[in-house]
Design an enzyme around this catalytic site. Structure first.
Site, PDB file in Angstrom:
ATOM      1  CB  SER A  46      -0.819  -0.042   1.322  1.00  0.00           C
ATOM      2  OG  SER A  46      -0.114   0.003   2.302  1.00  0.00           O
ATOM      3  CE1 TYR A 406      -3.529 -11.067   9.568  1.00  0.00           C
ATOM      4  CE2 TYR A 406      -4.138 -13.347   9.613  1.00  0.00           C
ATOM      5  CZ  TYR A 406      -4.065 -12.192  10.077  1.00  0.00           C
ATOM      6  OH  TYR A 406      -4.976 -11.871  11.200  1.00  0.00           O
TER       7      TYR A 406
END
Length: 574
Positions: A46, A406
């Site tokens: 991100s 995850y």
């Protein structure tokens, strides 16, 4: 260590127009966009890219608007879970939202991956309780659930962040919780029978009432008996009710744990988040602290995930203990998270998150280290990879499932700057199982040029441009009983076009032959002067084919220089 790539610019928009402008400029100049809401992506996808990129940081988009009367709320993607919990608790202590225990996690990424937490056995995932969204697509359009359509709305609730566009805000359904809940934590070492307790837990926890959230945290510690290290198993639960209800329940279902009232703490729901997250509990204001560092995770770490469908034998745990007691495993932890309850009731295709019925529990593996150990990080990474390899015999298979929030690049990734269906399917099926193909379909519709992408995004990319013709709306069936014939369109189930073209056998094929043996006429789509004239009807019957200018056409009197073998575009016969 190699230098972390830096963005060309970090945009912290104050208005949706700033996001629209960023998308437009990035497309124009060939830059990737990375979208950050809380910055908790386990692989940094991100906020880091190997190609020139821009970060859109949604930190200023964090409004939470709670409507207690209608039991709903709008929350923007830049808010953290703690801010959502805090704002709801300001108005009601008996309403909440089924989210997680790490309060600094950003709403945008958490919801996009599905989002599990202490209430998921009672109410399902966060994604199961989202009822609308505000979304910006690659063209800068602002869409809600109605205007984006159900396919895209399905995809953004669990399909992972960064592949479809930017979700600005989410409308969520609030759920009831009692005024008082009960938390307990019971720790046992190997010397205190931890192995047998954990083995037994596998059978008990998934079948407990859905009011109980149950996990086991596995770590190591110095033994008080001889000073050597030993394994510590901590059994942690949250019960939606009072301690006087919990104790007899656990004594009946899990007497081996020997739970007593002294192990338990009665509290409110929102304060239980502080206990579960090991936060200072003198005030709820800690939930608003975005910079708080959790004591549960080291500043640098590697993580992996698994799903367990059959109880592991005791000898399997012995193998885990031996690896945890290695020097490299000193900071390693495993969390076993019980499934069952509501998760067994929701279809694995309801959202992209497929890990539902059939799972006893999830395993989260983590190994951490401090900044001064960064030069030795590969030692810790190699250790967790070895443990993960060892566990392959005891966890889900074909595919070996993993949780998209995850992130784990070890299970597969795209080439730098490119994505392909084949590459993405390697990790995509582990994250999404059979939902992967629908996600690719949605991606192709909403972002066909593959602007929103990263190392684990997905897009159906071919070497030449292509068009998908979906005949879902061409599924009429017109039956003529008198003449014992019927016209059926190619889009009718079970996929008439492809079924007929392949011959089509069934229960009556020994009596009447194949479907193709009983087709007496057909209409084809014609390709003339670069225009595709769609004639999607097939009559239960193909005539023989003949070749014209190297392209096979049916001999039904239709005049054309080229034609498709069926109206569902299964291919041109050459």
């Amino acid at each position: 260590m190699p230098t972390t790539p830096k963005p060309l610019v970090i945009v912290t928009p104050l208005h949706t127009s700033h996001i629209q402008a960023t998308i437009h400029c990035s497309r124009k100049h060939g830059l990737q966009i990375r979208i950050r809401s809380g910055g908790h992506d386990f692989e940094g996808l991100s906020y880091v890219s190997k190609v020139p990129f821009v970060i859109v940081d949604l930190v200023n988009f964090r409004t939470v608007d709670v409507d207690v009367e209608n039991k709903v709320a709008w929350v923007q993607s830049g808010a953290i879970l703690g801010e959502l919990y805090y704002k709801i608790a300001e108005k009601s202590r008996t309403l909440t939202f089924p989210a997680g225990t790490c309060h600094t996690v950003g709403i945008g990424g958490y919801f996009s991956g599905g989002g599990w937490g202490p209430l998921f056995r009672k109410y399902g995932l966060a994604a199961d309780n989202i009822i609308d969204a505000q979304f910006i697509d690659v063209n800068g359009r602002i869409l809600d659930r109605k205007s984006m359509g159900e396919d895209l709305f399905w995809a953004i609730r669990g399909g992972g962040g960064g592949s479809f566009g930017i979700v600005l805000a989410w409308k969520i359904k609030l759920v009831p919780v009692p005024e008082t809940v009960t938390f307990f934590s019971v720790s046992r070492t190997l010397e205190q029978n931890a192995t047998k307790l954990l083995h037994r837990w596998q059978y008990v926890a998934p079948n407990l009432p859905d009011d109980i959230y149950s996990i086991v945290a596995i770590s190591t510690m110095n033994s008080s008996q001889d000073g050597n290290r030993t394994v510590l198993a901590t059994f942690i639960s949250l019960f939606l009710g009072r301690v006087d209800e919990l104790i007899p329940l656990m004594q009946e279902r899990f007497p081996e744990l020997e739970l007593v009232k002294e192990h338990c703490i009665e509290t409110s729901w929102v304060e239980s988040i502080l206990l579960l997250g090991q936060l200072p509990n003198d005030t709820l204001d800690i939930l608003l602290d975005r910079s708080f560092r959790s004591p549960l995770i080291s500043p640098f770490f590697e993580s992996k995930s698994d799903y367990v469908k059959k109880p592991m034998p005791e000898i399997a745990f012995q193998g885990i203990w031996s690896q945890l007691l290695e020097e490299e495993g000193r900071t390693g932890t495993l969390n076993f998270v019980s499934y069952g309850g509501k998760m067994d009731e929701i279809s694995e295709t309801a959202t992209p998150f497929p890990h539902r019925i059939g799972n006893l529990y999830k395993i989260i593996y983590i190994v951490g280290w401090q900044e001064e150990d960064n030069m030795e990080s590969q030692i810790y990474i190699s250790w967790i990879r070895k443990l993960y390899s060892y566990m392959s015999a005891f966890v889900s298979k074909s595919p070996r499932e993993a949780y998209v929030n995850y992130r784990d690049l070890d299970i597969g990734m795209n080439d730098d700057g490119n994505t392909s269906y084949v590459q993405a399917s390697v990790f995509g099926r582990k994250y999404f199982k059979k939902n992967f193909d629908r996600l690719v379909y949605v991606k192709t519709k909403i972002d066909a040029e593959n602007f929103f992408k990263h190392e684990q995004s997905f897009s159906y990319v071919t070497e030449v441009p292509f068009v998908v013709v979906d005949l879902v709306h061409f599924r009429s069936v017109d039956i003529d009983v008198k003449n014992k014939t019927a016209w059926v369109q190619s889009g009718a189930t079970p996929g008439i076009g492809g079924y007929f073209i392949g011959g089509g056998y069934g229960l009556l094929f020994r009596k009447y032959g194949l479907a193709v043996d009983n087709i007496i006429d057909a209409h084809l789509s014609m390709l003339m002067e670069e225009f595709l004239t769609e004639i999607p009807w097939e009559k239960i019957c193909f005539g023989p084919f003949e070749e014209v200018d190297g392209v096979v056409l049916e001999s039904s009197g239709m005049e054309s220089k080229a034609g498709f073998c069926s109206s569902n575009c299964d291919g041109i016969h050459n």
